[in-house]
Design a protein around this motif. Structure first.
Motif, mmCIF file in Angstrom:
data_model
loop_
_atom_site.group_PDB
_atom_site.id
_atom_site.type_symbol
_atom_site.label_atom_id
_atom_site.label_comp_id
_atom_site.label_asym_id
_atom_site.label_seq_id
_atom_site.Cartn_x
_atom_site.Cartn_y
_atom_site.Cartn_z
ATOM 1 N N CYS A 22 1.202 -1.249 0.379
ATOM 2 C CA CYS A 22 0.162 -0.268 -0.048
ATOM 3 C C CYS A 22 0.933 1.420 -0.053
ATOM 4 C CB CYS A 22 -1.067 -0.081 1.180
ATOM 5 S SG CYS A 22 -2.268 -1.363 1.210
ATOM 6 N N ARG A 25 2.415 1.977 -3.127
ATOM 7 C CA ARG A 25 1.403 2.874 -4.424
ATOM 8 C C ARG A 25 1.766 4.645 -3.913
ATOM 9 N NH1 ARG A 25 -3.021 -0.116 -6.624
ATOM 10 N NH2 ARG A 25 -4.503 1.600 -6.224
ATOM 11 N N ASP A 68 -4.702 4.390 0.617
ATOM 12 C CA ASP A 68 -2.885 3.776 0.364
ATOM 13 C C ASP A 68 -1.808 4.091 1.942
ATOM 14 O OD1 ASP A 68 -3.651 2.920 -2.149
ATOM 15 O OD2 ASP A 68 -2.097 4.450 -3.163
#
Length: 206
Positions: A22, A25, A68
């Motif tokens: 996450c 990203r 994210d």
């Protein structure tokens, strides 16, 4: 390692990997919005449409980065909690997850866009705080508090994250498409599913 220790390390590895993905990203390049060519349209009209598309794309990127960041914080927090246990005081976790939970609730109340997503992350942050405080109470007074926390609240959180894991898993299984579709949608959903299962497993030990 055997028994609960092995489960804790497996949970830590799973949630740390999900949190790391996450956070990775966050580095993805922003999408450049390009206005489609319209036959017969004058150049000035086509150029004026590009800033509008870019303005529309910016909130989407902001929401994606917000999600994210929240999911990365959740993943690494669960990994640390699964390994460290009561070594980190519950008050520290409350300061780590309390303010983001309040900000997410306020943002959900102020802006209706993606309200459910923000509230889900707020519930996750509050559940992390609740679990950490309960674990800290167990470590300090294990003989006097064999079942810390509120059974009703623990049951409600178990029902929520169990239902979320089932819903997220069904979406993952029902997804279709090629490799690009799996990379863009399937993998993030798998990470959210793993963190939902991780939160459910942590609550189940209480």
């Amino acid at each position: 390692m055997h028994g609960p220790d092995l489960v804790s390390w497996l949970l830590a590895a799973l949630t740390a990997a999900s949190g790391g993905y996450c956070l990775s990203r966050l580095r993805r390049a922003p999408c450049a919005a390009v206005a489609p060519a319209v036959p017969g349209a004058v150049p000035d009209a086509r150029r004026s449409a590009v800033p509008d598309a870019r303005r529309g794309a910016a909130p989407g990127r902001l929401h994606a980065h917000e999600a994210d960041l929240a999911e990365g914080l959740m993943g690494f927090g669960m990994a640390t909690m699964a390994v460290a246990g009561t070594a980190v005081p519950g008050e520290v976790w409350a300061w780590v997850y309390g303010p983001p939970a309040v900000l997410l609730v306020l943002a959900a109340a102020r802006w209706p866009d993606r309200r459910a997503h923000r509230l889900h992350h707020a519930v996750g942050a509050l559940a992390m705080t609740y679990t950490a405080l309960a674990m800290s109470a167990t470590g300090d007074h294990a003989a006097h508090h064999p079942a810390p926390g509120s059974p009703a609240l623990t049951g409600a959180l178990l029902a929520y994250f169990g239902g979320y894991a089932l819903w997220s898993g069904s979406r993952l299984l029902s997804g279709s498409g090629g490799t690009a579709a799996v990379a863009s949608a399937g993998l993030p959903r798998a990470c959210r599913l793993s963190m939902g299962i991780g939160m459910f497993a942590m609550l189940l030990t209480m």
